[in-house]
Every structure is written in C-alpha cells, then in structure tokens.
Design a protein around this motif. Structure first.
Motif, mmCIF file in Angstrom:
data_model
loop_
_atom_site.group_PDB
_atom_site.id
_atom_site.type_symbol
_atom_site.label_atom_id
_atom_site.label_comp_id
_atom_site.label_asym_id
_atom_site.label_seq_id
_atom_site.Cartn_x
_atom_site.Cartn_y
_atom_site.Cartn_z
ATOM 1 N N ALA A 195 0.848 -1.187 0.000
ATOM 2 C CA ALA A 195 0.000 0.000 0.000
ATOM 3 C C ALA A 195 0.886 1.240 0.000
ATOM 4 O O ALA A 195 1.942 1.256 0.637
ATOM 5 N N PRO A 196 0.505 2.290 -0.732
ATOM 6 C CA PRO A 196 1.306 3.522 -0.725
ATOM 7 C C PRO A 196 1.577 4.011 0.700
ATOM 8 O O PRO A 196 0.685 3.983 1.557
ATOM 9 N N PHE A 197 2.807 4.391 0.939
ATOM 10 C CA PHE A 197 3.267 4.934 2.217
ATOM 11 C C PHE A 197 3.233 3.912 3.357
ATOM 12 O O PHE A 197 3.421 4.269 4.517
ATOM 13 N N SER A 198 3.020 2.634 3.041
ATOM 14 C CA SER A 198 2.956 1.616 4.089
ATOM 15 C C SER A 198 4.250 1.492 4.897
ATOM 16 O O SER A 198 4.179 1.134 6.087
ATOM 17 N N PRO A 199 5.444 1.776 4.334
ATOM 18 C CA PRO A 199 6.641 1.712 5.186
ATOM 19 C C PRO A 199 6.587 2.668 6.382
ATOM 20 O O PRO A 199 7.278 2.443 7.378
ATOM 21 N N VAL A 200 5.765 3.717 6.296
ATOM 22 C CA VAL A 200 5.609 4.619 7.438
ATOM 23 C C VAL A 200 4.956 3.871 8.600
ATOM 24 O O VAL A 200 5.391 3.974 9.758
ATOM 25 N N ALA A 201 3.912 3.094 8.305
ATOM 26 C CA ALA A 201 3.240 2.312 9.344
ATOM 27 C C ALA A 201 4.181 1.268 9.928
ATOM 28 O O ALA A 201 4.211 1.053 11.145
ATOM 29 N N VAL A 202 4.962 0.622 9.069
ATOM 30 C CA VAL A 202 5.897 -0.399 9.543
ATOM 31 C C VAL A 202 6.950 0.232 10.448
ATOM 32 O O VAL A 202 7.321 -0.334 11.483
ATOM 33 N N TRP A 203 7.431 1.409 10.076
ATOM 34 C CA TRP A 203 8.402 2.120 10.924
ATOM 35 C C TRP A 203 7.809 2.352 12.311
ATOM 36 O O TRP A 203 8.447 2.098 13.326
ATOM 37 N N PHE A 204 6.568 2.854 12.350
ATOM 38 C CA PHE A 204 5.903 3.130 13.632
ATOM 39 C C PHE A 204 5.811 1.862 14.479
ATOM 40 O O PHE A 204 6.140 1.860 15.669
ATOM 41 N N LEU A 205 5.375 0.773 13.859
ATOM 42 C CA LEU A 205 5.198 -0.472 14.597
ATOM 43 C C LEU A 205 6.517 -0.986 15.149
ATOM 44 O O LEU A 205 6.564 -1.539 16.255
ATOM 45 N N ARG A 206 7.572 -0.799 14.410
ATOM 46 C CA ARG A 206 8.870 -1.281 14.877
ATOM 47 C C ARG A 206 9.433 -0.422 16.004
ATOM 48 O O ARG A 206 10.294 -0.873 16.745
ATOM 49 N N GLN A 207 8.930 0.805 16.152
ATOM 50 C CA GLN A 207 9.364 1.654 17.255
ATOM 51 C C GLN A 207 8.636 1.346 18.552
ATOM 52 O O GLN A 207 9.155 1.633 19.635
ATOM 53 N N LYS A 208 7.447 0.780 18.483
ATOM 54 C CA LYS A 208 6.621 0.659 19.685
ATOM 55 C C LYS A 208 7.295 -0.113 20.817
ATOM 56 O O LYS A 208 7.211 0.319 21.973
ATOM 57 N N PRO A 209 7.984 -1.208 20.547
ATOM 58 C CA PRO A 209 8.641 -1.884 21.672
ATOM 59 C C PRO A 209 9.717 -1.040 22.329
ATOM 60 O O PRO A 209 10.121 -1.296 23.462
ATOM 61 N N ARG A 210 10.187 -0.028 21.602
ATOM 62 C CA ARG A 210 11.224 0.838 22.169
ATOM 63 C C ARG A 210 10.629 2.096 22.805
ATOM 64 O O ARG A 210 11.340 3.037 23.133
ATOM 65 N N GLY A 211 9.301 2.132 22.886
ATOM 66 C CA GLY A 211 8.695 3.159 23.725
ATOM 67 C C GLY A 211 8.233 4.411 23.034
ATOM 68 O O GLY A 211 8.110 5.453 23.663
#
Length: 206
Positions: free
Chosen positions: A187-203
């Motif tokens: 999906a267009p701009f989907s790497p933005v969502a993936v970036w966010f999700l990968r940050q969540k465990p780091r707070g």
C-alpha cells in the motif's frame, strides 16, 4: 534491496557504444524496478506502475556526473512522476533532485536508510544525520504538504489500531507481516506504518 537486473539491460551493456539513451527496452527495466520496489516510489513511497506515464527511471548517481554508472543496475531506481507538469514548488523526488547528489541510496542495504529516518506525528520525515536531513528537503522536497498529509494519514490509521486493540503490543509482528508479506504491491506509504510499529517496543509514545 536490488533484485536481478533485466537480461535486456545486461545484453545492452555488452554492445559497443551503449548508453542509457540508446537502451530501447526500458519497459523491461521499469517492470523490474516496480517489482523489486513492490510498487512504491524509491523516495516518497507513493504508488508507481511499470509505464512511462506513472513513473520515472531514476539514476541515484546522475548521468551527467557519473556517466560510467548510467547502465549500472545498482544505480537505477523507480521513482514517481514527482509533480512534473506542476509549478516547481510542487516538484519532489527525482524531478526535484535532477543532477543533485544524495548521500544515501534507498536501495542499498549498506546505507541502512530505514535506520537513518524517522517520522513525526504531523507526517514530517527527518533524519538525525544533518546532511541527509537537509537533503530530504532541499534535494527531494519530501516534506511537501501533500506528502506530509499522506504520511500523517498512515500514521493516524496505525495509531488508531494501536489504541483500539488492547493486546496490540503482542500483535505488532503480525501487523508488520500483514503490511509487508504476501503481496506483489505494498500500500502507498505503508513503510511509514511499519516504521511506527517497529518503534513501539522501544517506547514511542502513543
């Protein structure tokens, strides 16, 4: 990450007096670039399709200054139309970049682009690397209003999922897989969502 180059490009490089302009099978190249980028522009992450009307073939190192790399597949990327046909203030990606230099190649895993950028809640993209941070604006114009708006919408959508799903933290990996696997096109701009999700465990704050 780069995949296999089209055979037509390989064969063309073997010919005498070959250059990018006399490479006649650019549709092969467009198809390969769109496939390996899963339908997203190398810079802004908007949708691209394998035709000249909806994408441009980008030379990360420009032809004018690096003629020896004009047919090097590692130097070739798929970019969106970048606002061509609009006023210059609306130009972005390859159209804005033209012959300017860019510090990092988004298709080179050694350049680790994903580790060098972050997204703010208003949709802005920035980097802790001062030089690259300046280039995101001055070379690529990636904080153009409509690009910020598109990224903000994606961030808000995934943030809403996070807040409305009580066991969200336990489902992060499944959500990342859903957004990255099993599809020829992202999906267009989907790497933005993936970036966010990968940050969540780091707070990252919700």
């Amino acid at each position: 990450m780069k995949g296999a180059e089209p055979n037509s490009l390989l064969q063309h490089r073997l010919q005498q007096h070959c250059n990018y302009d006399n490479y006649a099978q650019k549709d092969d190249l467009r198809t390969a670039l769109v496939a390996e980028q899963r339908g997203l522009c190398c810079y802004c992450m908007g949708r691209i399709r394998a035709d000249g009307a909806s994408m441009r073939i980008e030379h990360w190192r420009c032809q004018a200054m690096f003629p020896d790399e004009q047919l090097a597949y590692a130097n070739l990327l798929g970019a969106c139309r970048g606002g061509d046909g609009e006023a210059a203030v609306g130009h972005h990606c390859d159209v804005r970049k033209a012959d300017q230099e860019l510090r990092w190649n988004p298709a080179n895993p050694e350049h680790a682009i994903e580790a060098r950028i972050r997204y703010l809640s208003d949709g802005r993209i920035e980097s802790a690397d001062d030089v690259f941070n300046g280039q995101l604006d001055s070379v690529l114009n990636l904080n153009l209003a409509r690009l910020r708006s598109n990224r903000k919408a994606v961030l808000e959508e995934v943030l809403n999922w996070w807040r409305s799903t009580p066991p969200a933290r336990r489902n992060i990996q499944a959500q990342i897989v859903r957004r990255t696997d099993g599809a020829d096109k992202l999906a267009p701009f989907s790497p933005v969502a993936v970036w966010f999700l990968r940050q969540k465990p780091r707070g990252v704050a919700a």
